[in-house]
Design a protein around this motif. Structure first.
Motif, PDB file in Angstrom:
ATOM      1  N   GLY A 146      -9.679  -0.177  24.021  1.00 16.26           N
ATOM      2  CA  GLY A 146      -9.498   1.082  24.760  1.00 16.26           C
ATOM      3  C   GLY A 146      -8.096   1.642  24.621  1.00 16.26           C
ATOM      4  N   LEU A 147      -7.484   1.457  23.448  1.00 16.13           N
ATOM      5  CA  LEU A 147      -6.106   1.895  23.227  1.00 16.13           C
ATOM      6  C   LEU A 147      -6.062   3.109  22.304  1.00 16.13           C
ATOM      7  N   MET A 148      -4.925   3.794  22.326  1.00 13.84           N
ATOM      8  CA  MET A 148      -4.691   4.865  21.363  1.00 13.84           C
ATOM      9  C   MET A 148      -4.364   4.242  19.997  1.00 13.84           C
ATOM     10  N   TRP A 149      -4.425   5.088  18.961  1.00 11.59           N
ATOM     11  CA  TRP A 149      -4.241   4.602  17.590  1.00 11.59           C
ATOM     12  C   TRP A 149      -3.337   5.589  16.860  1.00 11.59           C
ATOM     13  N   ASP A 150      -2.258   5.102  16.264  1.00 14.34           N
ATOM     14  CA  ASP A 150      -1.313   5.980  15.545  1.00 14.34           C
ATOM     15  C   ASP A 150      -0.866   5.259  14.275  1.00 14.34           C
ATOM     16  N   VAL A 151      -1.251   5.815  13.134  1.00 13.09           N
ATOM     17  CA  VAL A 151      -1.082   5.136  11.847  1.00 13.09           C
ATOM     18  C   VAL A 151      -0.072   5.865  10.967  1.00 13.09           C
ATOM     19  N   HIS A 152       0.919   5.128  10.436  1.00 11.46           N
ATOM     20  CA  HIS A 152       1.682   5.639   9.296  1.00 11.46           C
ATOM     21  C   HIS A 152       0.682   5.735   8.143  1.00 11.46           C
ATOM     22  N   CYS A 153       0.235   6.933   7.825  1.00 11.50           N
ATOM     23  CA  CYS A 153      -0.910   7.074   6.922  1.00 11.50           C
ATOM     24  C   CYS A 153      -0.529   7.897   5.693  1.00 11.50           C
ATOM     25  N   ASP A 154      -0.626   7.277   4.528  1.00  9.70           N
ATOM     26  CA  ASP A 154      -0.327   7.978   3.276  1.00  9.70           C
ATOM     27  C   ASP A 154       1.085   8.546   3.261  1.00  9.70           C
ATOM     28  N   GLU A 155       2.066   7.750   3.684  1.00  8.09           N
ATOM     29  CA  GLU A 155       3.467   8.177   3.565  1.00  8.09           C
ATOM     30  C   GLU A 155       3.908   7.866   2.133  1.00  8.09           C
ATOM     31  N   THR A 156       3.455   8.695   1.205  1.00  3.76           N
ATOM     32  CA  THR A 156       3.649   8.470  -0.213  1.00  3.76           C
ATOM     33  C   THR A 156       3.488   9.801  -0.928  1.00  3.76           C
ATOM     34  N   ASP A 157       4.024   9.878  -2.142  1.00  5.94           N
ATOM     35  CA  ASP A 157       3.815  11.075  -2.976  1.00  5.94           C
ATOM     36  C   ASP A 157       2.603  10.925  -3.889  1.00  5.94           C
ATOM     37  N   ASP A 158       1.880   9.826  -3.763  1.00  5.56           N
ATOM     38  CA  ASP A 158       0.722   9.571  -4.632  1.00  5.56           C
ATOM     39  C   ASP A 158      -0.429  10.500  -4.250  1.00  5.56           C
ATOM     40  N   PRO A 159      -0.782  11.443  -5.128  1.00  3.85           N
ATOM     41  CA  PRO A 159      -1.842  12.398  -4.763  1.00  3.85           C
ATOM     42  C   PRO A 159      -3.212  11.740  -4.624  1.00  3.85           C
ATOM     43  N   LEU A 160      -3.334  10.502  -5.105  1.00  2.00           N
ATOM     44  CA  LEU A 160      -4.624   9.816  -5.033  1.00  2.00           C
ATOM     45  C   LEU A 160      -4.700   8.846  -3.853  1.00  2.00           C
TER      46      LEU A 160
END
Ligand code: FE2
Length: 422
Positions: free
Chosen positions: A202-216
């Protein structure tokens, strides 16, 4: 009779109103004639709900140069340096630096911060330190802690276990860093795993997501799927999302509706994204900021986060969310008057929405927290990044500053320079 009355200020929507405060709550807003124990004269000044930062790293802040500076300026060297520092920093070191930063934040009217806490090392000293800081600042600053597996959930033997230990210790939010796992598949699996953990607890979720220059790099897609699967909606946030800057436009036209459908929010960090991204490019050099206006056009709440101040990743910073918004405005080219005003809203109301803060705002019944700025409007505040003349936290004045006008002595024409215009 109010405990505190803020007289004559201009609210962000342009209305002029007095704000009457009793205890830690706003009791009334409007033309108020009642007496008060204390009065702040805000005539002609902007009165705003406090600034909110939904993305920060307080376990690392104010450590610039320890153990040495980041010579390449890259994200990866920053992660490596931090890996050394976290092994030598004591709980007392981290508490001291974090409390000093919180003082800066309060002086700038920044009264709510979500900070990621590295849960990689078995000693979990950062978690211990940040829980102590949260306890100490609670009377005036709302601190949310994110369990952040900096080195990857699966890349170390105890990464997953330590994240769960941190949550058991009282950390508020589940983190993640799928682009730093060993493979795309393990990154996707980490998101399925972490989304399930957030939902079950029952917690919130916060992701460092796709911190990259990779377009794929495709983790935003997987995260949105898991947010939808578990119905997390506004309780989930994707931080950075910088790969979206470089993605194929056709693919983005499919991706963004899926993000909107999930209900998740987005937190770009313009000071850091413009500094760290594009480091492997020659020219043209990519900006690396995610697609802010396009997401907002689909109704996705997008805030601005600060990420770093004086740490292994960033050599500057002042705890001023107006600096963050100013950079975001430029890099995202949000120069229309409505877009500039929105940039101010992003570091106040939108960030509060992203953090799911309760009682935020300048309405009767809200928590009595606000900031008085030496500016006439939100757009002027962005242009000037002006002095914070007064900061009120939970009904108490916690910071005051005299107006900083400059007196000139010029031949035959003494003058006082006020940077405000109109
Ligand atoms: Fe971050």
């Amino acid at each position: 009779m109010f405990d505190l009355l803020v007289k004559g200020g201009t609210l962000p929507d342009g209305t002029v109103a007095d704000i009457g405060i009793q205890g830690d709550r706003i009791a009334a807003v409007g033309r108020l004639e009642a007496r008060a124990g204390q009065v702040i004269d805000a005539t002609g000044d902007l009165v705003s709900p406090p600034f909110v930062d939904p993305h920060f790293h307080m376990d690392a802040t104010l450590s610039y140069g320890l153990p040495r500076v980041n010579a390449s300026g890259t994200l990866l060297e920053g992660i490596s340096l931090w890996g050394e520092l976290r092994e030598i920093a004591t709980v007392e070191d981290m508490v001291g630096r974090a409390l000093a930063y919180c003082d800066w934040a309060v002086s700038m009217g920044l009264l709510a911060i979500r900070t990621h806490v590295d849960t990689t090392p078995d000693h979990l000293r950062g978690v211990e330190a940040m829980l102590e800081v949260k306890r100490q600042v609670a009377p005036y600053l709302d601190l949310q802690l994110v369990a952040f597996p900096q080195d990857g959930l699966y890349r170390t033997a105890t990464g997953r276990q330590n994240l769960l230990r941190a949550l058991d210790m009282g950390v508020d939010v589940v983190g993640g860093i799928p682009h730093f796992e060993r493979t795309m598949e393990e990154g996707a699996e980490s998101l399925r795993d972490l989304g399930r953990i957030a939902a079950e607890r029952g917690l919130m979720w916060d992701v460092h997501c796709d911190e990259t220059d990779d377009p794929l790099s495709r983790h935003v897609e997987t995260m949105a799927r898991e947010v939808t699967r578990h119905g997390l909606g506004r309780r989930a946030a994707g931080s950075h999302l910088t790969s979206m800057h470089s993605m194929d436009n056709y693919y983005v036209s499919k991706l963004l509706p899926l993000v909107a459908e999930s209900g998740m929010t987005a937190i770009p960090n313009p000071l850091i994204n413009i500094t760290l991204q594009g480091r492997h490019d020659s020219y043209p050099k990519r900006r690396g900021l995610t697609r802010v206006k396009e997401m907002q056009g689909l109704g996705i709440p997008v805030g601005w986060g600060q990420d770093c101040v004086l740490d292994p990743w960033y050599s500057l910073g002042t705890a001023d969310m107006l600096d963050v918004a100013f950079m975001g405005l430029h890099v995202a080219q949000m120069t229309h008057p409505a877009e500039m005003a929105r940039c101010f809203t992003m570091v106040t109301e939108t960030n509060a929405q992203i953090m799911n803060l309760s009682g935020y705002g300048l309405r009767p019944g809200c928590t009595a927290s606000l900031v008085v700025l030496d500016a006439g409007s939100p757009t002027e505040a962005l242009r000037l990044r002006p002095d914070r003349l007064a900061v009120v936290a939970k009904g108490k004045i916690v910071a005051e500053r005299r107006r900083n006008d400059t007196r000139l002595t010029l031949a035959g024409r003494p003058a006082t320079v006020r940077r405000r215009h109109g």
